[in-house]
Design a protein around this motif. Structure first.
Motif, mmCIF file in Angstrom:
data_model
loop_
_atom_site.group_PDB
_atom_site.id
_atom_site.type_symbol
_atom_site.label_atom_id
_atom_site.label_comp_id
_atom_site.label_asym_id
_atom_site.label_seq_id
_atom_site.Cartn_x
_atom_site.Cartn_y
_atom_site.Cartn_z
ATOM 1 N N LEU A 1 0.841 -1.192 0.000
ATOM 2 C CA LEU A 1 0.000 0.000 0.000
ATOM 3 C C LEU A 1 0.877 1.244 0.000
ATOM 4 N N ASP A 2 0.265 2.387 -0.313
ATOM 5 C CA ASP A 2 0.956 3.663 -0.173
ATOM 6 C C ASP A 2 1.238 3.897 1.304
ATOM 7 N N ALA A 3 2.478 4.242 1.635
ATOM 8 C CA ALA A 3 2.900 4.297 3.039
ATOM 9 C C ALA A 3 2.248 5.410 3.831
ATOM 10 N N ASN A 4 1.773 6.452 3.182
ATOM 11 C CA ASN A 4 1.160 7.567 3.901
ATOM 12 C C ASN A 4 -0.352 7.665 3.719
ATOM 13 N N THR A 5 -0.853 7.227 2.555
ATOM 14 C CA THR A 5 -2.289 7.357 2.294
ATOM 15 C C THR A 5 -3.057 6.061 2.498
ATOM 16 N N GLN A 6 -2.362 4.939 2.650
ATOM 17 C CA GLN A 6 -2.940 3.608 2.820
ATOM 18 C C GLN A 6 -3.698 3.098 1.586
ATOM 19 N N GLN A 7 -3.525 3.731 0.458
ATOM 20 C CA GLN A 7 -4.182 3.255 -0.757
ATOM 21 C C GLN A 7 -3.513 1.972 -1.249
ATOM 22 N N PRO A 8 -4.300 0.929 -1.583
ATOM 23 C CA PRO A 8 -3.706 -0.331 -2.028
ATOM 24 C C PRO A 8 -3.019 -0.202 -3.382
ATOM 25 N N ILE A 9 -1.906 -0.913 -3.510
ATOM 26 C CA ILE A 9 -1.152 -0.917 -4.759
ATOM 27 C C ILE A 9 -1.221 -2.293 -5.416
ATOM 28 N N THR A 10 -0.871 -3.346 -4.651
ATOM 29 C CA THR A 10 -0.906 -4.700 -5.179
ATOM 30 C C THR A 10 -0.827 -5.675 -4.004
ATOM 31 N N THR A 11 -0.928 -6.955 -4.331
ATOM 32 C CA THR A 11 -0.765 -8.012 -3.329
ATOM 33 C C THR A 11 0.172 -9.065 -3.885
ATOM 34 N N TRP A 12 1.140 -9.480 -3.070
ATOM 35 C CA TRP A 12 2.068 -10.556 -3.445
ATOM 36 C C TRP A 12 1.618 -11.835 -2.751
ATOM 37 N N HIS A 13 1.471 -12.908 -3.508
ATOM 38 C CA HIS A 13 1.063 -14.180 -2.940
ATOM 39 C C HIS A 13 2.222 -15.169 -2.965
ATOM 40 N N ILE A 14 2.342 -15.953 -1.913
ATOM 41 C CA ILE A 14 3.354 -17.000 -1.861
ATOM 42 C C ILE A 14 2.813 -18.213 -2.609
ATOM 43 N N PRO A 15 3.486 -18.661 -3.663
ATOM 44 C CA PRO A 15 2.986 -19.819 -4.410
ATOM 45 C C PRO A 15 2.840 -21.043 -3.511
ATOM 46 N N GLY A 16 1.666 -21.646 -3.505
ATOM 47 C CA GLY A 16 1.425 -22.811 -2.670
ATOM 48 C C GLY A 16 1.090 -22.480 -1.233
ATOM 49 N N GLY A 17 1.084 -21.192 -0.877
ATOM 50 C CA GLY A 17 0.737 -20.767 0.474
ATOM 51 C C GLY A 17 1.932 -20.662 1.402
ATOM 52 N N GLY A 18 1.705 -20.057 2.553
ATOM 53 C CA GLY A 18 2.765 -19.851 3.535
ATOM 54 C C GLY A 18 2.213 -19.082 4.718
ATOM 55 N N SER A 19 3.101 -18.675 5.622
ATOM 56 C CA SER A 19 2.675 -17.965 6.835
ATOM 57 C C SER A 19 3.634 -16.817 7.133
ATOM 58 N N PRO A 20 3.686 -15.784 6.263
ATOM 59 C CA PRO A 20 4.628 -14.679 6.448
ATOM 60 C C PRO A 20 4.334 -13.908 7.723
ATOM 61 N N ASP A 21 5.374 -13.675 8.510
ATOM 62 C CA ASP A 21 5.190 -13.151 9.857
ATOM 63 C C ASP A 21 5.967 -11.844 10.025
ATOM 64 N N MET A 22 7.151 -11.921 10.614
ATOM 65 C CA MET A 22 7.974 -10.750 10.898
ATOM 66 C C MET A 22 9.264 -10.790 10.081
ATOM 67 N N GLY A 23 9.907 -9.630 9.912
ATOM 68 C CA GLY A 23 11.144 -9.623 9.156
ATOM 69 C C GLY A 23 11.779 -8.262 9.025
ATOM 70 N N ALA A 24 12.455 -8.061 7.889
ATOM 71 C CA ALA A 24 13.204 -6.827 7.656
ATOM 72 C C ALA A 24 13.579 -6.742 6.186
ATOM 73 N N LEU A 25 13.892 -5.522 5.768
ATOM 74 C CA LEU A 25 14.407 -5.287 4.421
ATOM 75 C C LEU A 25 15.901 -5.542 4.366
ATOM 76 N N SER A 26 16.393 -5.887 3.189
ATOM 77 C CA SER A 26 17.833 -5.877 2.956
ATOM 78 C C SER A 26 18.317 -4.428 2.990
ATOM 79 N N PRO A 27 19.623 -4.187 3.201
ATOM 80 C CA PRO A 27 20.110 -2.801 3.286
ATOM 81 C C PRO A 27 19.776 -1.957 2.051
ATOM 82 N N ASP A 28 19.828 -2.567 0.868
ATOM 83 C CA ASP A 28 19.518 -1.806 -0.344
ATOM 84 C C ASP A 28 18.022 -1.731 -0.622
ATOM 85 N N GLY A 29 17.221 -2.410 0.176
ATOM 86 C CA GLY A 29 15.776 -2.353 0.026
ATOM 87 C C GLY A 29 15.216 -3.188 -1.103
ATOM 88 N N ARG A 30 16.049 -3.948 -1.789
ATOM 89 C CA ARG A 30 15.578 -4.728 -2.934
ATOM 90 C C ARG A 30 14.935 -6.048 -2.539
#
Length: 343
Positions: free
Chosen positions: A261-290
């Motif tokens: 989503l847009d970080a300030n307006t909360q407008q949705p942009i897209t959704t990423w799905h894990i192929p076959g399903g999963g349980s994404p929880d907590m984490g972090a970005l890589s230093p370069d953000g990629r």
């Protein structure tokens, strides 16, 4: 607390990957995954996606947290009546001797850096410690806040908005006076379970994920007014911002997806799905953000997303119950705690 470099963006010091503090420049580039059910931390080389080490980290390690000055890293383990912080050497990725601390489900730091806040979830307490000696300074009971767990701070650092996972509530902490000054009932679900809490880049809106309500609540940037609710997906849990702070990534643990989503307006942009399903929880970005790295709480694995197009780059097997993953080094001046709440 340190003044914001850009009043329009509280995370401005984190937007450039080369902007590393002195201790972060010395840190070995590694990903740390606490496995709550195995009492271990898995260490991953992010260049090869290989687990290169696994070490014990107390009873029920929940999160791996950078210290306020970003010179230390702690695996926090909270099995009661005990608990511990296992320090990790940033240069080597190796653990030190555990520090006895009761029930540290999560770990934060006051914005002035003078106190660590141990979130003693089972005891419904916020315990304030000297962040260097780990001697307790004071405790604040939160009797109406069953499951006290995640928090973030206002732009001026004077207040914190705190989630109460098992009470379907949020409370507001006066940081300087160490008092609860307000509470909110969360109305979207009768059995709501509020989770990760983050302040928007412009400092105007708090976001609080709710795992049962399937989205996140919004609050005013001073934490004094409840504003609304934004649906995302089943099991909404973690909230992260892109390196340029234009997008927010919201993990939906129950359906195996990440809402963008847009970080300030909360407008949705897209959704990423894990192929076959999963349980994404907590984490972090890589230093370069990629890349966005997330633990797979119920699947004993870690997910790595390409943040440019949402592709799932890999799934890495780790221990059982992976939870509060972090990635070092990280740009920024100081850490407010959790896995990567850095300004």
């Amino acid at each position: 607390m340190p003044a914001d470099e850009d009043p329009a963006n509280i995370y401005s010091a984190t937007t450039r990957p080369e902007r590393l503090s002195e201790p972060m420049r010395a840190a070995r580039e590694l990903v740390y995954v606490p496995n709550s059910e195995d009492d271990t931390v898995s260490v991953i080389d992010p260049k090869t996606f290989a687990v290169i080490d696994t070490f014990p980290a107390g009873d029920e390690p929940q999160h791996v947290v950078p210290s306020y000055d970003m010179r230390s890293l702690y695996a926090v383990a909270d099995k009661v009546p005990g608990g511990s912080l296992t320090p990790i050497d940033l240069r080597t990725g190796k653990p030190g001797e555990p520090i006895p601390v009761q029930d540290p489900y999560n770990l934060y730091f006051t914005p002035d850096g003078k106190s660590a806040i141990v979130v003693a979830e089972a005891y419904k307490r916020l315990d304030f410690y000297d962040p260097h000696t780990w001697q307790r300074q004071s405790s604040l009971d939160t009797p109406g806040c069953d499951g006290v767990n995640h928090m973030d701070f206002t732009a001026d650092g004077k207040r914190a908005l705190v989630a109460c996972e098992f009470a379907n509530k949020a409370i507001v902490l006066d940081v300087e006076n160490r008092q609860i000054i307000k509470d909110f009932h969360l109305p979207e679900s009768h059995h709501g379970m509020p989770q990760d809490t983050r302040l928007s880049p412009d400092g105007k809106t708090f976001y609080m994920a709710d795992m049962k309500a399937g989205g996140f609540y919004t609050f005013s940037g001073d934490a004094m007014e409840q504003l609304g609710f934004v649906p995302t997906g089943s099991g909404t849990h973690g909230i992260y911002f892109s390196r340029d702070t234009t997008r927010m990534f919201v993990t939906n643990r129950g359906e195996g997806s990440v809402s963008v989503l847009d970080a300030n307006t909360q407008q949705p942009i897209t959704t990423w799905h894990i192929p076959g399903g999963g349980s994404p929880d907590m984490g972090a970005l890589s230093p370069d953000g990629r890349q966005l790295w997330l633990s797979g709480r119920y699947h004993a694995e870690v997910y790595v997303f390409d943040t440019t197009d949402g592709r799932l780059l890999t799934r890495i097997p780790v221990g059982n119950g992976p939870h509060g993953l972090t990635y070092l080094p990280q740009p920024g001046r100081y850490s407010l705690g959790h896995t990567s709440n850095i300004r």
